[in-house]
Each structure stands twice: as C-alpha cells, then as structure tokens.
Design an enzyme around this catalytic site. Structure first.
Site, PDB file in Angstrom:
ATOM      1  CE  LYS A 190       0.276  54.473  26.847  1.00 52.81           C
ATOM      2  NZ  LYS A 190      -0.543  54.818  28.115  1.00 52.81           N
ATOM      3  CE1 TYR A 248       1.713  51.147  26.592  1.00 56.00           C
ATOM      4  CE2 TYR A 248       3.966  52.058  26.258  1.00 56.00           C
ATOM      5  CZ  TYR A 248       2.746  51.507  27.351  1.00 56.00           C
ATOM      6  OH  TYR A 248       2.277  51.500  28.210  1.00 56.00           O
TER       7      TYR A 248
END
Length: 279
Positions: free
Chosen positions: A194, A190
């Site tokens: 990002k 994650y």
C-alpha cells in the site's frame, strides 16, 4: 460553463477495474456505472466475475458491464485483454488498480505463526507483491500508455489503504491465551504494497501529465463486513467517528477521482478512514 455536478458525468467513458469481483471492487464498479461509464470487470475467476456482473446488472444496463478474466501478474495476458478490448472498440479511459490480496488475521486460516515477520514465507512475500504492486504497475504500463498515446488522456486510480500512511496496530489482532511469539499480526506485505502504491501514484502523476493522464490514490479505512465483535470494538476505539466504514461510503470518492470533477487533482493520496490516521 459546466456545472460542478455535470463534471461527474462519465457517459461515453470506459473504466477497467482489477479485482472487480471482490467486496470493494463491486462498489467501485457500481460507482462508475452510476456516473454513466461502461465498466470492464476483471478478476481471476470467471464464476466470480459472472456473479459480480449479475449483481451489478440489477442497477445498470447489462450492455455497460463487460467481463474479462485477467491475471494482473502476467504481462502477456494483460496485453491480450487490451488488444481484445481495442478490437471490440473499447478504449480504456479510466483504470482502477484494485487487485490485492488482503490476508485475514484469523487462526483458523493458519496464519497465526506465518503472519509474523520472523516466519513470513518468501513465496508469500513474492506472490502478494506481484498481485498488489507489480500488477498495478503492469496494468498502468499497458493501459496508461494507451491513454497517453490516444491524445485524449485518462485517469488512473490506485486503491491503497489507510495503512499506506500509518503502521498497522497489531494490538487489534491479539488473541487471549496465545504466546507473544505466536500472536497474529497484519503481514508486512500489506503495508509495503500500500505504501508502494503511493509511490507509484506520484510517479505516474508526473510521467504522463503532459499527455493528459492523471493519477491519484484512494486509501480506504476498514470496512465493516460482520467482523468479530471484539475486533470491531478495538478498531472503532481508534477512529474519531467511532465506527468502521460502510461498504458503499467510498462510491462518491471514486466518482470524484475518476471524473472531471477532480480534473486539477493529480498525484494525491485521499485518505478516507474516519480520521483514524490523524488521531
């Protein structure tokens, strides 16, 4: 001279949103519909897309809501959808790269052990990066190229996260009675995805700038969706505003970033996290 508010008008524009059947995907779509755009909802499942379209049709003319099943990891599928839309007279003016996999850190989903870096499976690393980062690259490649070649320019908006600028606080996910080596954590993918989207944003912002294509990122903080009380208490203690975001609180930012209201904003990451990243 155009007034500031008139620059938010997206009438006559068409926006394509990936991952549009999800929680924030629908909100992004509603934001653009409110500003007058036609939206193309894309996601993997036809049923989920139909449900999203039905919900959004309560707030906007159904004729302005199109759906396309798209696997953002498959270049041929993206190309086919682009060709189909072009044949129907729909040139994409706005691309919102929203598709992502957000693993929920809950023991009942079997991620207690496999979420940890020591045990994180390579197939999950590959799959999640394909969806969240490679998918944004492929969609930008196809639709961004078309924007640049159209002579009209366009807008690319990458949906990142506050975890694009800060590390996950793994204390948020701790569970009582679980050994340290088995405590759940926010997976490494994650954060990598990002942060990678911010790099992609900066690259795209300069690549087609001379063709009128702008690219920015929006980094939301956590959205309240009925999470367990203990988790909410922990995370709100890290946010200066003292609460998580409401699901509709990013709409105005999407409208700003996708319209001429932000026509001189390019290559930036707008972090909307209630102040968490500055505390």
């Amino acid at each position: 001279m155009m007034t500031a508010f008139s620059k938010f008008d997206l009438s006559g524009k068409t926006a394509l949103i990936t991952g549009a059947a999800g929680l924030l995907g629908r909100e992004h779509a509603l934001a653009l519909l409110e500003s007058g755009a036609t939206v193309v909802l894309t996601d993997l499942g036809l049923e989920a897309l139909a449900a999203a379209r039905d919900t959004l049709s309560q707030f906007a003319e159904p004729a302005r809501i199109l759906t396309q099943a798209v696997d953002v990891t498959q270049p041929k599928i993206i190309d086919a959808v682009a060709d189909r839309l072009a044949a129907e007279g729909h040139a994409i003016d706005i691309l919102v790269n929203n598709a992502a996999i957000d693993p929920k850190v809950q023991g009942d989903q079997g991620v207690l052990e496999t979420s940890r870096l020591e045990n994180f499976p390579l197939d999950q690393w590959d799959m999640q990066i394909r969806v969240g980062l490679t998918g944004a690259f492929l969609c930008s490649q196809v639709f961004g190229t078309a924007m640049a070649e159209s002579g009209k320019g366009g807008v690319i908006l990458n949906i990142a996260s506050d975890l694009s600028v800060i590390s996950p606080d793994q204390r948020l996910y701790r569970k009582d009675g679980v050994p340290d080596e088995m405590q759940p954590v926010k997976p490494v993918t994650y954060s990598v995805i990002k942060a990678g989207l911010i790099g992609l944003t900066r690259y795209l912002a300069t690549y087609w700038a001379d063709h009128g294509v702008r690219c920015n990122a929006l980094s939301p903080g956590g959205v309240y969706t009925g999470q367990p009380e203990d988790f909410v208490r922990r995370i709100t203690s890290l946010i200066p505003l003292g609460r998580m975001a409401k699901r509709d609180e990013y709409r105005a930012a999407v409208q700003f970033l996708c319209s001429d209201a932000s026509m001189y904003l390019n290559g930036q990451n707008i972090v909307m996290d209630g102040g968490r990243s500055v505390w």
